[in-house]
Structure formats: C-alpha cells, structure tokens
Write an enzyme that holds these catalytic residues in place. Sequence first.
Site, PDB file in Angstrom:
ATOM      1  N   HIS A 156      -3.289  -4.639   2.089  1.00 12.28           N
ATOM      2  CA  HIS A 156      -3.703  -3.367   2.702  1.00 12.28           C
ATOM      3  C   HIS A 156      -4.620  -3.561   3.916  1.00 12.28           C
ATOM      4  O   HIS A 156      -4.409  -2.994   4.983  1.00 12.28           O
ATOM      5  CB  HIS A 156      -4.491  -2.517   1.691  1.00 12.28           C
ATOM      6  CG  HIS A 156      -3.817  -2.281   0.393  1.00 12.28           C
ATOM      7  ND1 HIS A 156      -2.974  -1.229   0.182  1.00 12.28           N
ATOM      8  CD2 HIS A 156      -3.875  -2.950  -0.782  1.00 12.28           C
ATOM      9  CE1 HIS A 156      -2.542  -1.244  -1.067  1.00 12.28           C
ATOM     10  NE2 HIS A 156      -3.082  -2.279  -1.665  1.00 12.28           N
TER      11      HIS A 156
ATOM     12  N   ASP B  30     -15.335  -5.546   1.147  1.00 10.47           N
ATOM     13  CA  ASP B  30     -15.728  -5.869  -0.231  1.00 10.47           C
ATOM     14  C   ASP B  30     -14.922  -7.094  -0.694  1.00 10.47           C
ATOM     15  O   ASP B  30     -14.167  -7.030  -1.643  1.00 10.47           O
ATOM     16  CB  ASP B  30     -15.526  -4.657  -1.159  1.00 10.47           C
ATOM     17  CG  ASP B  30     -14.093  -4.143  -1.190  1.00 10.47           C
ATOM     18  OD1 ASP B  30     -13.317  -4.435  -0.258  1.00 10.47           O
ATOM     19  OD2 ASP B  30     -13.722  -3.455  -2.167  1.00 10.47           O
TER      20      ASP B  30
HETATM   21  C1  BDR Z   1      -8.065  -1.283  -1.317  1.00  7.04           C
HETATM   22  O1  BDR Z   1      -8.734  -1.504  -2.556  1.00  7.04           O
HETATM   23  C2  BDR Z   1      -9.151  -2.837  -2.659  1.00  7.04           C
HETATM   24  O2  BDR Z   1      -8.865  -3.344  -3.928  1.00  7.04           O
HETATM   25  C3  BDR Z   1      -8.439  -3.601  -1.573  1.00  7.04           C
HETATM   26  O3  BDR Z   1      -9.247  -4.661  -1.094  1.00  7.04           O
HETATM   27  C4  BDR Z   1      -8.182  -2.561  -0.517  1.00  7.04           C
HETATM   28  O4  BDR Z   1      -9.259  -2.464   0.381  1.00  7.04           O
HETATM   29  C5  BDR Z   1      -6.641  -0.839  -1.590  1.00  7.04           C
HETATM   30  O5  BDR Z   1      -6.624   0.358  -2.294  1.00  7.04           O
HETATM   31 CA    CA Z   2     -10.994  -4.157   0.461  1.00  6.74          CA
END
Ligand code: BDR
Ligand code: CA
Length: 327
Positions: A255, A9
């Site tokens: 992350h 995303d």
């Molecule tokens: C996840 O949430 C999204 O905002 C980031 O891209 C990551 O995949 C972290 O909680």
């Molecule tokens: Ca993400």
Amino acid sequence: MSTILFDCDTGIDDAITLLYLASLVRAGEAELIGVGTVHGNVDARTGALNTLRVLELVGIKGAEAGEAGEAGEAGVPVAVGASRPMAQDVHYAADWHGADGLGDIGLPEPAGRPVAESAAAQIVRLARSRPGEVTLLATGPLTNLGAALLLDPELPALVREVVVMGGAFDHPGNITTHAEANIWHDPEAADLVFAADWPVVLVPLDATHPTAVDDRWLDGLAAHDSDAARFATRILEFYVTAYTPTLKRRGAVIHDALAAMLAVRPELGTYVERPVRVELRGELTRGTTVWDARSLPAEDHRRPVRVAVGSDVTTFQDRLLAAVRSL
Ligand code: BDR
Ligand code: CA
C-alpha cells in the site's frame, strides 16, 4: 525535485517504501528531510528503530540522537512520535507485520538512535524552515499530523502537499468491515487532517488493492543479488503469508509505496475530488472514510481531498521493483 518529510509506522510496506524513497534520493529525484514514526503496525519507538535499520542498510545514517536538524551531512533525523491515538486505545498489527514490525527476521539493533524532538514538533519545525516546499507523506495513523495541526494552526499554509495512504470508499475495510487500518487507528486525528485547509491527496484501498504484486514480481526481487533486495525478500515472506488468504494467491499489497510513488509521480494515478469525513460515532462504522458521491452541488464545504481511485498498475510495479533493485 520533491522535498519529502515521511511519517510512518514501519511496518513491512513502510519499509519497502523507505527503500523506494532511498532510491529517489540516490537518483537525485527527492530529498528526504526527516522521518517521524507513530503507533500503528508497532509502537512508535520500534517503528523508529526499524526505520533506522532500513536507512542504514542502504547507507543513509540517522542524525545523531539529540540533534534536531534537516537531512544532510548530519544524516536523516528520525523522530519518535505519538505512542497512542487521541481518543481510543492503541492497537498493533503483529499478524500482518510480525511482532517486531519487520517479519520477525531477527534484525540487529541499528547503529543510530532517534533524535530527541517529537515527530509532531519536527513536522512544524521543518515545514517552517522550508515554507511551501515540503510534501508530507503519511503512511501510518495520522496522530502526528493531527498533533502538529494543533501545535501550529498556521501549518496548512506552510506545507506544499499532504499525501496519505488510508481510507476505503467503494472497497471493503481491512481492519473492520468498513474501515481501513491507518484511519481506524486514530479516526479523530484523521478527521483533523481532512478538515484542515491544505492540499491533501488520499490513496485508499480502492487504489492500492489492484496493485497487489504477484509471483513474477516477487521472483524478480528474489533473483536480485543485493543486500536491499535480500532484505526486502525476507521481510515480504511474512507479509505474503499474511496476504495469501485474502488474495487467494501468492502476493501482497504494498500500500504505502503507491502513496509514495503518487507523491512524486501524480500522473500515474486517477483521482476524484470530494470533501472527505471520518465516521467518529458509528457502532459498526467508526473509522470509516465517507464522501458524498451524489452528483449534487456539495453541501459539505470542507476543502475537497484528491482521492486516488486507480493507478497505472504495471508502471507502479515495474518502477518499484527497479527502485529496490537499484540500491
Ligand atoms: C496500511 O495499514 C498498515 O498495516 C500498512 O502499513 C498500511 O499503511 C494499509 O491499510
Ligand atoms: Ca504503514
């Protein structure tokens, strides 16, 4: 060599992950056979255009619009996926990623366009074209994977491994008190993924938060003279500002890149194996990942998920920095 189908995303940390994957492709260590996008940080179409922007920056073109296929001469197919979750309203994350998903730095339109096929149909088609080979790396809400499971009940037997960034166990949530964003954005789809009979590696906040990059890492990126490093530095500025109150220092948690690195270098993680479920009804806990941590024989007969509970932080940070600087 890993064969990767990326579902995301895009999103600032998804974009850094695309740069990491591009470095693996350039080094001949991975093949990126397609990308699908999903609602989450931004709407799914914006995520696909962002994906094309990042790939084009490093010389990878998207497949021609309308052309479904596998990456190669024709380019990497970028497919737009689900525009909303299965059973709740859609939410975006402008506070963390900017209204455009890439820190509002005013990037131009990409040259390429998404393919006509949906992300879920692309998952099924590519898994069927390479049975037993494809690593499905998911760093957004799991709607496309859930939809692909519903489209083709044989999918679990066709995929080599599913690696997901999401969830929180012995760590607070990051979107509600208990829930992590990717799972909370579509709890029903996530639970379908954890219930299916395929090998799943889950990379939750417990593993990603300790990898937060700091001044040294960010300055090492900013000091590098390349389009990719300059782009990464510019988008990370927004993300670092968003993260500073949580971390109480200049830094950010990238992350999604940890999930990508553990997909190709599993030895950098430490894991526990337990069945995982998603809380679907809790008033305060909907979207929370739950496991049975008692030392009893498991009463839950779901296939255990390999949950990353830690990683070699220094190696992760050094390799990620080197990867972006290599482009
Ligand atoms: C996840 O949430 C999204 O905002 C980031 O891209 C990551 O995949 C972290 O909680
Ligand atoms: Ca993400």
